[in-house]
Design an enzyme around this catalytic site. Structure first.
Site, PDB file in Angstrom:
ATOM      1  CG  HIS A 119      -2.016  -1.065   1.187  1.00 17.10           C
ATOM      2  ND1 HIS A 119      -2.774  -1.483   2.473  1.00 17.10           N
ATOM      3  CD2 HIS A 119      -2.461  -1.672   0.215  1.00 17.10           C
ATOM      4  CE1 HIS A 119      -3.538  -2.339   1.927  1.00 17.10           C
ATOM      5  NE2 HIS A 119      -3.100  -2.878   0.295  1.00 17.10           N
ATOM      6  N   GLY A 187      -1.427  -9.423  13.108  1.00 19.92           N
ATOM      7  CA  GLY A 187      -2.357  -8.082  13.315  1.00 19.92           C
ATOM      8  C   GLY A 187      -2.796  -7.416  11.787  1.00 19.92           C
ATOM      9  CB  ALA A 231       2.326  -7.930  16.693  1.00 19.48           C
TER      10      ALA A 231
END
Ligand code: BV8
Length: 244
Positions: A119, A187, A231
Protein backbone atom coordinates in the site's frame (compact mmCIF):
# COMPACT_ATOMS: atom_id res chain seq x y z
CA UNK A 1 1.82 -17.59 25.41
CA UNK A 2 3.03 -21.10 24.57
CA UNK A 3 3.53 -21.75 20.89
CA UNK A 4 1.92 -25.07 19.83
CA UNK A 5 4.59 -27.82 19.47
CA UNK A 6 3.12 -28.88 16.12
CA UNK A 7 3.58 -25.36 14.74
CA UNK A 8 7.18 -25.24 15.95
CA UNK A 9 7.85 -28.57 14.21
CA UNK A 10 6.41 -27.19 10.94
CA UNK A 11 8.52 -24.05 11.26
CA UNK A 12 11.64 -26.07 12.13
CA UNK A 13 11.45 -27.89 8.79
CA UNK A 14 10.05 -25.00 6.71
CA UNK A 15 12.18 -23.73 3.81
CA UNK A 16 9.85 -20.95 2.61
CA UNK A 17 8.04 -18.63 5.05
CA UNK A 18 5.82 -15.71 4.03
CA UNK A 19 4.48 -13.15 6.49
CA UNK A 20 1.62 -10.70 5.86
CA UNK A 21 1.43 -7.79 8.32
CA UNK A 22 -1.27 -5.20 8.94
CA UNK A 23 -1.64 -2.17 11.17
CA UNK A 24 -1.85 -4.38 14.27
CA UNK A 25 1.92 -4.96 14.05
CA UNK A 26 2.48 -1.22 14.62
CA UNK A 27 -0.16 -0.96 17.36
CA UNK A 28 2.45 -1.63 20.09
CA UNK A 29 4.54 1.21 18.64
CA UNK A 30 1.66 3.45 19.64
CA UNK A 31 0.48 4.04 16.08
CA UNK A 32 -3.32 3.59 15.98
CA UNK A 33 -4.56 0.91 13.58
CA UNK A 34 -6.66 1.97 10.64
CA UNK A 35 -9.86 1.16 12.45
CA UNK A 36 -8.87 2.46 15.88
CA UNK A 37 -10.85 5.51 16.84
CA UNK A 38 -9.29 8.51 15.16
CA UNK A 39 -8.33 11.08 17.77
CA UNK A 40 -8.73 14.81 18.13
CA UNK A 41 -9.94 16.75 15.10
CA UNK A 42 -9.91 13.56 13.04
CA UNK A 43 -12.50 11.92 15.26
CA UNK A 44 -15.38 12.87 12.94
CA UNK A 45 -13.79 11.28 9.87
CA UNK A 46 -13.65 7.61 8.85
CA UNK A 47 -10.28 6.65 7.28
CA UNK A 48 -12.07 5.03 4.34
CA UNK A 49 -13.58 8.49 3.64
CA UNK A 50 -10.22 10.23 3.64
CA UNK A 51 -7.98 7.62 1.99
CA UNK A 52 -9.51 7.98 -1.50
CA UNK A 53 -8.75 10.03 -4.64
CA UNK A 54 -12.32 11.37 -4.49
CA UNK A 55 -11.72 12.78 -0.99
CA UNK A 56 -8.45 14.33 -2.18
CA UNK A 57 -10.08 15.94 -5.21
CA UNK A 58 -12.92 17.24 -3.04
CA UNK A 59 -10.72 18.57 -0.22
CA UNK A 60 -6.98 18.24 -0.93
CA UNK A 61 -6.04 20.38 2.08
CA UNK A 62 -7.98 18.17 4.54
CA UNK A 63 -6.51 14.93 3.16
CA UNK A 64 -2.96 16.37 3.05
CA UNK A 65 -3.29 17.52 6.69
CA UNK A 66 -4.60 14.08 7.78
CA UNK A 67 -1.50 12.48 6.31
CA UNK A 68 0.74 15.17 7.83
CA UNK A 69 -0.80 14.28 11.23
CA UNK A 70 -0.18 10.54 10.63
CA UNK A 71 3.39 11.19 9.39
CA UNK A 72 4.07 12.99 12.69
CA UNK A 73 2.58 10.04 14.67
CA UNK A 74 4.92 7.69 12.79
CA UNK A 75 7.94 10.01 13.13
CA UNK A 76 7.40 10.18 16.91
CA UNK A 77 7.11 6.37 17.18
CA UNK A 78 9.52 3.53 16.56
CA UNK A 79 9.50 -0.15 15.65
CA UNK A 80 8.46 -2.52 18.46
CA UNK A 81 9.48 -6.12 19.40
CA UNK A 82 7.12 -7.47 16.71
CA UNK A 83 9.13 -5.71 13.96
CA UNK A 84 12.44 -6.88 15.42
CA UNK A 85 11.21 -10.49 15.75
CA UNK A 86 10.37 -10.42 12.03
CA UNK A 87 13.93 -9.28 11.28
CA UNK A 88 15.21 -12.33 13.20
CA UNK A 89 12.76 -14.65 11.44
CA UNK A 90 14.01 -13.38 8.07
CA UNK A 91 17.50 -14.70 8.93
CA UNK A 92 16.19 -18.10 10.06
CA UNK A 93 14.74 -19.32 6.76
CA UNK A 94 16.40 -19.76 3.37
CA UNK A 95 13.39 -18.30 1.59
CA UNK A 96 11.55 -15.59 3.56
CA UNK A 97 9.21 -12.86 2.25
CA UNK A 98 7.60 -10.11 4.31
CA UNK A 99 4.50 -8.56 2.74
CA UNK A 100 3.09 -5.51 4.51
CA UNK A 101 -0.09 -3.48 4.17
CA UNK A 102 1.43 -0.87 6.47
CA UNK A 103 2.64 2.46 5.13
CA UNK A 104 4.71 3.49 8.20
CA UNK A 105 8.08 2.11 7.02
CA UNK A 106 8.76 0.49 10.44
CA UNK A 107 9.73 -2.90 8.94
CA UNK A 108 12.54 -1.26 6.96
CA UNK A 109 13.55 0.87 9.95
CA UNK A 110 13.74 -2.28 12.14
CA UNK A 111 16.09 -3.96 9.64
CA UNK A 112 13.84 -6.21 7.54
CA UNK A 113 15.16 -6.43 3.99
CA UNK A 114 12.87 -8.69 2.00
CA UNK A 115 9.82 -6.41 2.17
CA UNK A 116 6.94 -5.91 -0.26
CA UNK A 117 4.98 -2.72 0.56
CA UNK A 118 1.53 -3.38 -0.92
CA UNK A 119 0.00 0.00 0.00
CA UNK A 120 2.95 2.36 -0.48
CA UNK A 121 4.74 4.45 2.12
CA UNK A 122 3.43 7.51 3.98
CA UNK A 123 6.91 9.06 4.04
CA UNK A 124 7.08 9.14 0.23
CA UNK A 125 5.30 11.91 -1.73
CA UNK A 126 4.23 11.93 -5.38
CA UNK A 127 2.55 14.23 -7.88
CA UNK A 128 -1.22 13.63 -7.99
CA UNK A 129 -1.31 14.32 -11.74
CA UNK A 130 1.86 12.65 -13.01
CA UNK A 131 2.44 10.01 -10.31
CA UNK A 132 6.16 10.78 -10.15
CA UNK A 133 7.74 10.51 -6.70
CA UNK A 134 8.96 13.95 -5.54
CA UNK A 135 11.76 13.95 -2.96
CA UNK A 136 11.75 17.70 -2.25
CA UNK A 137 9.87 20.86 -3.10
CA UNK A 138 9.94 24.59 -2.13
CA UNK A 139 7.80 25.21 0.88
CA UNK A 140 5.67 28.08 -0.38
CA UNK A 141 3.15 27.49 2.39
CA UNK A 142 0.65 25.93 -0.07
CA UNK A 143 -1.29 23.02 1.49
CA UNK A 144 -1.01 20.59 -0.31
CA UNK A 145 2.34 21.74 -1.82
CA UNK A 146 2.64 21.98 -5.61
CA UNK A 147 4.65 19.64 -7.85
CA UNK A 148 7.94 21.40 -8.78
CA UNK A 149 7.73 19.74 -12.21
CA UNK A 150 4.18 20.38 -13.39
CA UNK A 151 2.54 22.55 -10.74
CA UNK A 152 0.00 19.82 -9.90
CA UNK A 153 -0.87 18.96 -6.30
CA UNK A 154 1.42 16.68 -4.27
CA UNK A 155 -0.06 13.67 -2.42
CA UNK A 156 1.25 10.84 -0.22
CA UNK A 157 2.62 7.89 -2.19
CA UNK A 158 0.15 5.41 -0.69
CA UNK A 159 -2.50 3.26 -2.39
CA UNK A 160 -5.92 4.79 -1.68
CA UNK A 161 -9.20 2.87 -1.72
CA UNK A 162 -10.49 2.48 -5.31
CA UNK A 163 -6.85 2.66 -6.54
CA UNK A 164 -5.12 -0.43 -7.93
CA UNK A 165 -2.19 -1.89 -6.02
CA UNK A 166 1.20 -1.74 -7.78
CA UNK A 167 1.34 -4.67 -10.23
CA UNK A 168 4.81 -5.96 -9.34
CA UNK A 169 4.15 -5.87 -5.61
CA UNK A 170 0.82 -7.72 -5.68
CA UNK A 171 2.30 -10.29 -8.07
CA UNK A 172 5.33 -10.87 -5.83
CA UNK A 173 3.04 -11.11 -2.77
CA UNK A 174 0.69 -13.56 -4.44
CA UNK A 175 3.57 -15.79 -5.56
CA UNK A 176 5.15 -15.69 -2.09
CA UNK A 177 1.76 -16.60 -0.54
CA UNK A 178 1.07 -19.49 -2.93
CA UNK A 179 4.59 -20.95 -2.78
CA UNK A 180 5.39 -21.09 0.92
CA UNK A 181 5.47 -23.85 3.54
CA UNK A 182 4.25 -21.59 6.35
CA UNK A 183 2.22 -18.35 6.06
CA UNK A 184 1.96 -16.01 9.08
CA UNK A 185 -0.93 -13.52 9.00
CA UNK A 186 -0.12 -10.92 11.65
CA UNK A 187 -2.13 -7.94 12.93
CA UNK A 188 -4.56 -7.56 10.10
CA UNK A 189 -8.35 -7.43 10.10
CA UNK A 190 -8.23 -9.37 6.80
CA UNK A 191 -10.92 -7.06 5.42
CA UNK A 192 -9.12 -5.06 2.76
CA UNK A 193 -8.67 -6.64 -0.67
CA UNK A 194 -6.71 -7.72 -2.59
CA UNK A 195 -4.28 -8.08 0.39
CA UNK A 196 -6.90 -10.03 2.36
CA UNK A 197 -6.96 -12.67 -0.38
CA UNK A 198 -3.34 -13.66 0.36
CA UNK A 199 -3.97 -15.91 3.39
CA UNK A 200 -6.64 -17.76 1.38
CA UNK A 201 -4.13 -18.24 -1.46
CA UNK A 202 -1.70 -19.71 1.06
CA UNK A 203 -4.41 -22.04 2.40
CA UNK A 204 -5.30 -23.22 -1.11
CA UNK A 205 -1.66 -23.96 -1.93
CA UNK A 206 -1.35 -26.26 1.09
CA UNK A 207 0.74 -24.00 3.33
CA UNK A 208 0.39 -24.13 7.11
CA UNK A 209 -1.42 -20.88 7.88
CA UNK A 210 -1.06 -19.10 11.24
CA UNK A 211 -3.01 -16.04 12.36
CA UNK A 212 -1.60 -13.81 15.13
CA UNK A 213 -4.20 -11.32 16.34
CA UNK A 214 -5.79 -10.61 19.75
CA UNK A 215 -9.17 -10.36 18.02
CA UNK A 216 -11.06 -12.74 15.74
CA UNK A 217 -11.17 -11.84 12.06
CA UNK A 218 -13.12 -13.26 9.10
CA UNK A 219 -10.09 -15.51 8.51
CA UNK A 220 -9.59 -16.90 12.04
CA UNK A 221 -11.78 -19.99 11.57
CA UNK A 222 -9.79 -21.04 8.48
CA UNK A 223 -6.33 -20.71 10.03
CA UNK A 224 -4.55 -23.94 11.03
CA UNK A 225 -3.24 -22.08 14.10
CA UNK A 226 -4.96 -18.99 15.54
CA UNK A 227 -2.69 -17.45 18.20
CA UNK A 228 -4.87 -14.96 20.08
CA UNK A 229 -2.21 -12.57 21.28
CA UNK A 230 -0.31 -9.40 20.54
CA UNK A 231 2.26 -9.46 17.75
CA UNK A 232 4.87 -7.91 20.06
CA UNK A 233 4.46 -10.86 22.45
CA UNK A 234 3.77 -13.84 20.16
CA UNK A 235 6.41 -13.22 17.47
CA UNK A 236 9.31 -12.94 19.97
CA UNK A 237 7.96 -16.11 21.63
CA UNK A 238 8.13 -17.95 18.29
CA UNK A 239 11.70 -16.73 17.68
CA UNK A 240 12.75 -17.77 21.20
CA UNK A 241 11.16 -21.24 20.84
CA UNK A 242 12.82 -21.81 17.45
CA UNK A 243 16.22 -20.93 18.87
CA UNK A 244 15.95 -23.55 21.65
C1 BV8 B 1 -8.67 -2.02 -5.29
C2 BV8 B 1 -3.06 2.86 2.49
C3 BV8 B 1 -9.34 -2.17 -7.54
C4 BV8 B 1 -3.70 4.19 2.65
C5 BV8 B 1 -4.88 1.24 2.58
C6 BV8 B 1 -15.96 -5.34 -1.54
C7 BV8 B 1 -15.31 -6.56 -1.55
C8 BV8 B 1 -13.97 -6.67 -1.88
C9 BV8 B 1 -13.22 -5.53 -2.17
C10 BV8 B 1 -13.86 -4.33 -2.14
C11 BV8 B 1 -15.21 -4.21 -1.83
N1 BV8 B 1 -15.55 -2.90 -1.89
C12 BV8 B 1 -14.45 -2.17 -2.21
C13 BV8 B 1 -13.44 -3.04 -2.37
C14 BV8 B 1 -12.08 -2.73 -2.71
C15 BV8 B 1 -11.36 -2.13 -1.51
C16 BV8 B 1 -11.62 -2.89 -0.24
O1 BV8 B 1 -11.06 -3.95 -0.01
N2 BV8 B 1 -12.46 -2.30 0.64
C17 BV8 B 1 -12.75 -2.94 1.90
C18 BV8 B 1 -12.96 -1.85 2.97
C19 BV8 B 1 -13.98 -3.80 1.72
N3 BV8 B 1 -9.97 -2.26 -1.86
C20 BV8 B 1 -9.41 -1.28 -2.59
O2 BV8 B 1 -9.96 -0.26 -2.90
C21 BV8 B 1 -7.99 -1.58 -3.03
N4 BV8 B 1 -7.92 -1.33 -4.43
O3 BV8 B 1 -9.41 -2.92 -4.97
O4 BV8 B 1 -8.51 -1.55 -6.55
C22 BV8 B 1 -8.94 -1.56 -8.81
C23 BV8 B 1 -8.32 -2.38 -9.74
C24 BV8 B 1 -7.99 -1.83 -10.96
C25 BV8 B 1 -8.25 -0.47 -11.22
C26 BV8 B 1 -8.84 0.33 -10.25
C27 BV8 B 1 -9.19 -0.20 -9.03
C28 BV8 B 1 -7.02 -0.66 -2.34
C29 BV8 B 1 -6.91 -1.04 -0.89
C30 BV8 B 1 -5.77 -0.28 -0.23
C31 BV8 B 1 -6.31 0.84 0.60
N5 BV8 B 1 -5.21 1.50 1.33
N6 BV8 B 1 -3.85 1.85 3.19
C32 BV8 B 1 -3.51 4.72 4.05
O5 BV8 B 1 -2.92 4.04 4.90
O6 BV8 B 1 -3.95 5.85 4.28
S1 BV8 B 1 -5.72 0.04 3.40
C33 BV8 B 1 -5.58 0.31 5.09
O7 BV8 B 1 -6.65 -0.40 5.69
C34 BV8 B 1 -4.35 -0.30 5.70
O8 BV8 B 1 -3.25 -0.29 4.83
C35 BV8 B 1 -4.72 -1.72 6.07
O9 BV8 B 1 -4.25 -2.62 5.12
C36 BV8 B 1 -6.20 -1.73 5.89
C37 BV8 B 1 -6.88 -2.26 7.08
O10 BV8 B 1 -6.65 -1.28 8.17
P1 BV8 B 1 -6.77 -1.73 9.76
O11 BV8 B 1 -8.00 -2.54 9.90
O12 BV8 B 1 -6.47 -0.74 10.80
O13 BV8 B 1 -5.57 -2.50 9.90
P2 BV8 B 1 -5.67 -3.91 9.85
O14 BV8 B 1 -6.53 -4.42 8.75
O15 BV8 B 1 -4.31 -4.24 9.73
O16 BV8 B 1 -6.46 -4.22 11.28
C38 BV8 B 1 -5.83 -4.03 12.53
C39 BV8 B 1 -5.80 -5.44 13.11
O17 BV8 B 1 -4.78 -5.50 14.05
C40 BV8 B 1 -7.11 -5.80 13.81
O18 BV8 B 1 -7.54 -7.06 13.41
C41 BV8 B 1 -6.69 -5.83 15.30
O19 BV8 B 1 -7.37 -6.83 16.02
C42 BV8 B 1 -5.25 -6.19 15.20
N7 BV8 B 1 -4.40 -5.77 16.32
C43 BV8 B 1 -4.55 -4.70 17.13
N8 BV8 B 1 -3.51 -4.67 18.02
C44 BV8 B 1 -2.70 -5.74 17.72
C45 BV8 B 1 -3.26 -6.43 16.64
N9 BV8 B 1 -2.70 -7.54 16.12
C46 BV8 B 1 -1.55 -7.98 16.68
N10 BV8 B 1 -0.94 -7.36 17.70
C47 BV8 B 1 -1.49 -6.24 18.25
N11 BV8 B 1 -0.89 -5.63 19.30
Amino acid sequence: MTIPEKLLQQLATAQRVTVLTGAGVSAESGVPTFRDAQTGLWEKYKPEELATPTAFRRNPRLVWEWYAWRRKLVADAKPNPAHFALVELESMFPNFQLVTQNVDGFHHQAGSRRIVELHGNINRTKCFDEGTVIASWNDTGDIPPKCPKCGGLLRPDVVWFEEPLPEAEIEQATTASSECDVFLCVGTSALVYPAAALPYAALRSGATVVEINPQETPFTAQAHFALAGKAGVVLPEIVKALKR
